[in-house]
Design a protein around this motif. Structure first.
Motif, mmCIF file in Angstrom:
data_model
loop_
_atom_site.group_PDB
_atom_site.id
_atom_site.type_symbol
_atom_site.label_atom_id
_atom_site.label_comp_id
_atom_site.label_asym_id
_atom_site.label_seq_id
_atom_site.Cartn_x
_atom_site.Cartn_y
_atom_site.Cartn_z
ATOM 1 N N LEU A 47 0.830 -1.192 0.000
ATOM 2 C CA LEU A 47 0.000 0.000 0.000
ATOM 3 C C LEU A 47 0.872 1.252 0.000
ATOM 4 O O LEU A 47 1.929 1.292 0.640
ATOM 5 N N PRO A 48 0.475 2.308 -0.710
ATOM 6 C CA PRO A 48 1.230 3.574 -0.681
ATOM 7 C C PRO A 48 1.192 4.183 0.724
ATOM 8 O O PRO A 48 0.234 4.004 1.478
ATOM 9 N N GLU A 49 2.246 4.929 1.062
ATOM 10 C CA GLU A 49 2.297 5.551 2.377
ATOM 11 C C GLU A 49 1.374 6.756 2.427
ATOM 12 O O GLU A 49 1.189 7.458 1.445
ATOM 13 N N ASP A 50 0.792 6.944 3.597
ATOM 14 C CA ASP A 50 -0.097 8.087 3.876
ATOM 15 C C ASP A 50 -1.262 8.152 2.905
ATOM 16 O O ASP A 50 -1.706 9.234 2.527
ATOM 17 N N ALA A 51 -1.775 7.014 2.457
ATOM 18 C CA ALA A 51 -2.904 6.976 1.526
ATOM 19 C C ALA A 51 -4.043 6.149 2.139
ATOM 20 O O ALA A 51 -3.808 5.212 2.917
ATOM 21 N N VAL A 52 -5.263 6.505 1.767
ATOM 22 C CA VAL A 52 -6.471 5.756 2.173
ATOM 23 C C VAL A 52 -6.945 4.970 0.973
ATOM 24 O O VAL A 52 -7.240 5.556 -0.085
ATOM 25 N N CYS A 53 -6.988 3.674 1.129
ATOM 26 C CA CYS A 53 -7.295 2.794 -0.006
ATOM 27 C C CYS A 53 -8.667 2.126 0.176
ATOM 28 O O CYS A 53 -9.071 1.785 1.295
ATOM 29 N N GLU A 54 -9.334 1.944 -0.938
ATOM 30 C CA GLU A 54 -10.606 1.236 -0.998
ATOM 31 C C GLU A 54 -10.444 0.051 -1.929
ATOM 32 O O GLU A 54 -9.843 0.169 -2.997
ATOM 33 N N HIS A 55 -10.983 -1.101 -1.510
ATOM 34 C CA HIS A 55 -10.882 -2.340 -2.296
ATOM 35 C C HIS A 55 -12.268 -2.792 -2.713
ATOM 36 O O HIS A 55 -13.208 -2.779 -1.906
ATOM 37 N N PHE A 56 -12.368 -3.239 -3.952
ATOM 38 C CA PHE A 56 -13.623 -3.761 -4.505
ATOM 39 C C PHE A 56 -13.319 -4.994 -5.336
ATOM 40 O O PHE A 56 -12.178 -5.216 -5.741
ATOM 41 N N VAL A 57 -14.365 -5.770 -5.611
ATOM 42 C CA VAL A 57 -14.236 -6.987 -6.413
ATOM 43 C C VAL A 57 -15.041 -6.790 -7.681
ATOM 44 O O VAL A 57 -16.123 -6.196 -7.672
ATOM 45 N N ASP A 58 -14.488 -7.311 -8.782
ATOM 46 C CA ASP A 58 -15.181 -7.218 -10.059
ATOM 47 C C ASP A 58 -16.475 -8.036 -9.990
ATOM 48 O O ASP A 58 -16.529 -9.105 -9.385
ATOM 49 N N ASP A 59 -17.544 -7.524 -10.659
ATOM 50 C CA ASP A 59 -18.845 -8.193 -10.577
ATOM 51 C C ASP A 59 -18.938 -9.422 -11.454
ATOM 52 O O ASP A 59 -19.920 -10.170 -11.372
ATOM 53 N N GLU A 60 -17.926 -9.663 -12.319
ATOM 54 C CA GLU A 60 -17.968 -10.831 -13.184
ATOM 55 C C GLU A 60 -16.738 -11.704 -13.033
ATOM 56 O O GLU A 60 -16.857 -12.929 -13.095
ATOM 57 N N ALA A 61 -15.566 -11.127 -12.849
ATOM 58 C CA ALA A 61 -14.324 -11.896 -12.767
ATOM 59 C C ALA A 61 -13.770 -11.820 -11.340
ATOM 60 O O ALA A 61 -14.141 -10.944 -10.560
ATOM 61 N N ASP A 62 -12.908 -12.766 -11.011
ATOM 62 C CA ASP A 62 -12.274 -12.789 -9.694
ATOM 63 C C ASP A 62 -11.072 -11.835 -9.693
ATOM 64 O O ASP A 62 -9.903 -12.245 -9.680
ATOM 65 N N ILE A 63 -11.359 -10.555 -9.720
ATOM 66 C CA ILE A 63 -10.318 -9.511 -9.764
ATOM 67 C C ILE A 63 -10.630 -8.500 -8.672
ATOM 68 O O ILE A 63 -11.784 -8.118 -8.466
ATOM 69 N N VAL A 64 -9.585 -8.081 -7.978
ATOM 70 C CA VAL A 64 -9.718 -7.068 -6.928
ATOM 71 C C VAL A 64 -9.231 -5.737 -7.498
ATOM 72 O O VAL A 64 -8.157 -5.656 -8.128
#
Length: 573
Positions: free
Chosen positions: A536-553
């Motif tokens: 993860l980048p320093e001093d950053a706020v990250c959001e994670h999501f999953v693709d609605d069709e493929a197994d990709i983050v």
């Protein structure tokens, strides 16, 4: 503690086993099959566990003996089965059967509670002792819980269910016996009331009619010896005197039947008033002769082959002929009368017909009639399976005819040889218990079948309640399932975005613009997925999501309100 309520507790064991219950063939076959199934389960499982067929066969024999003896010795078998279930896995089916028998056959609640408590304690002690040699290392409370729970489910629950079933069956049997007793008592009260009423009627008949008939007999006897009377008058007075004596005899017989409830004297018996007259079809000749002696023109015709009739039908023939002649004398004095007895193939037809009153015939005294003679004849004929017809004839006369069957006439012989009327016959018109409008007292008789059906309807109510409860549970479970699935879908949708959102995002875009495209809230679907991606980048706020069709983050990192990086990597489930 075994069968404490039976007086055979001091008998030898074999006698107690033999006297436990008389089994029908179906029960014997069922018990034998159950014993074979239980011993087969126990023997096979124990042989598999120990690898010793001998030990498995010995256990199967013990289980078979316990299964067959659980009805005679319920508490003992329950205790032994509890001990075996704690040490041998294959004996739990025996414990279920033993608990079921003990719950219904140990009558006293204290003894039943002691038997099940003793079995539970023995089961727990042996289970804890056996678990001490195991390598699982479970604590004593945990071992007791794990051992006691199966006992409660497989022994206590079947025992309670069996006890409830036995108590409900005993209660219904007691209610049925009580209802039958009430019906018997009600019948006795009704019979006593009928006897009292019959005695009152008999007393009234004896005091009124008996006195009047006695006066008639005395005065006609005095007239018969009067020297001033001629032979013709003396003969008529003699007929009157004999008629009064016959009426007196019949009155005494009727009074005796009403008062004592016994049958009339047999034909040919004698009392202080002379021989009784047999009121049967063969005595119709005597009725005709009496009418001729009184000056009436009466003809008697017989046809067909004479056949025997039931006593009630034979008596009804006499009464029909007697009533027909009496009505002809009263209502058509001087008219010719014809009496016919026709023996048809299936029934006897008795007919009394009179012609019109001749012109110039002297009018007799006013006829006194109670209006019940023909009604009584119709009832007599109906009770023996026949019928009565009355009506005018084309020449202006009157005809009375009865059709009476041969044989038992619809009556069935009772166990003591007496005859009983068919079930369809209704005696309420005789006892005054018809409709409310006829002034009779209707005696209500409880129907044990209907009352028992009303008691059993509670079982239907219980079944209906259980069905409604099951429906409520099913509907509730279905609603809960739908709610859970909906919540799961919502949870999944919070962590899923289409690939177009990721592709349209560019580093440097405003965080507010991108978050407007993201679903609101967090999702359990994306918990821990950051560990599978790049650092993860320093001093950053990250959001994670999953693709609605493929197994990709998809990962979006923001700093100072700007998108500083976006990454995509495989989603490892």
């Amino acid at each position: 503690m075994d069968l404490p309520e039976t007086p055979r507790s001091g008998l030898p064991l074999r006698s107690r086993l033999a006297a436990a219950s008389p089994w029908p063939r179906k029960r014997i076959v069922g018990e034998a099959v159950l014993a074979l199934v239980l011993c087969a389960i126990a023997g096979l499982l124990h042989t598999t566990e120990t690898g010793s067929p001998a030990r498995g066969a010995a256990l199967a024999l013990v289980v078979a003996v316990l299964s067959l003896g659980r009805r005679a010795l319920p508490a003992t078998v329950l205790t032994v089965a509890s001990a075996l279930a704690a040490t041998v896995v294959g004996t739990f089916p025996l414990l279920i059967c033993a608990a079921w028998s003990a719950g219904s056959r140990i009558k006293r609640p204290v003894h039943a509670s002691a038997a099940f408590a003793g079995g539970l304690v023995l089961h727990l002690v042996l289970a804890v002792t056996t678990s001490a040699d195991d390598e699982l290392g479970l604590s004593l409370p945990m071992t007791a819980v794990l051992a006691g729970s199966p006992f409660l489910v497989l022994a206590v629950v079947p025992g309670l269910a069996s006890r409830y079933r036995a108590q409900r069956r005993d209660l219904l049997a007691a209610l049925q016996r009580h209802n039958a007793q009430l019906v018997r008592e009600q019948a006795m009260v009704a019979r006593q009331a009928r006897l009292l009423e019959r005695q009152r009627i008999a007393q009234d008949m004896h005091d009124s009619l008996g006195h009047q008939l006695a006066l008639i007999a005395v005065h006609t006897g005095a007239l018969e010896v009067d020297p001033d009377l001629g032979d013709r008058q003396r003969e008529g007075v003699g007929i009157l005197r004999e008629a009064s004596r016959s009426a007196m005899r019949e009155l005494r017989e009727a009074v005796g039947i009403l008062r004592d409830g016994v049958e009339a004297p047999a034909p040919g018996s004698e009392d202080d008033t002379g021989p009784t007259t047999a009121r049967v079809a063969a005595s119709v000749d005597r009725l005709v002769a009496s009418s001729r002696a009184a000056g009436a023109q009466v003809e008697l015709h017989r046809s067909g082959t004479e056949r025997p009739l039931a006593p009630a039908a034979d008596h009804a023939v006499y009464r029909i002929a007697q009533e027909g002649l009496t009505n002809a004398h009263k209502h058509a004095p001087g008219a010719p009368i014809t009496v016919a007895l026709r023996y048809e193939p299936d029934s006897l037809v008795v007919e009394v017909a009179n012609g019109p009153v001749p012109a110039g015939a002297p009018a007799g005294p006013p006829a006194i009639s109670g209006g019940q003679g023909l009604t009584g004849l119709q009832e007599r004929a109906r009770l023996v399976g026949g019928m009565v017809h009355t009506g005018p004839t084309p020449d202006g006369g009157f005809r009375l005819a009865g059709v009476l069957p041969y044989g038992d006439g619809g009556r069935r012989p009772g166990p003591d040889g007496a005859t009983s009327v068919a079930a369809g016959d209704d005696f309420r018109r005789q006892t005054g218990g018809g409709s409310a409008g006829d002034g009779g007292a209707d005696i209500e008789r409880a129907d044990p079948q209907k009352e028992f059906a009303a008691i059993m309807s509670s079982r239907k109510n219980v079944t209906l309640g259980c069905a409604l409860t099951a429906v409520v549970l099913v509907v509730g479970a279905g609603a809960l399932l739908v709610w859970g699935v909906g919540k799961l879908i919502d949870e999944v949708e919070k962590g899923v975005i289409p690939a177009s959102v990721y592709e349209s995002a560019t580093v440097g875009d405003a965080e507010a613009d991108l978050r407007a495209k993201f679903p609101e809230g967090g999702s359990l679907l994306t918990d821990g997925v950051e560990k599978d991606g790049p650092p993860l980048p320093e001093d950053a706020v990250c959001e994670h999501f999953v693709d609605d069709e493929a197994d990709i983050v998809y990962r979006f990192c923001f700093r100072d309100g700007k998108l500083v990086s976006k990454e995509s990597y495989p989603h490892r489930i």
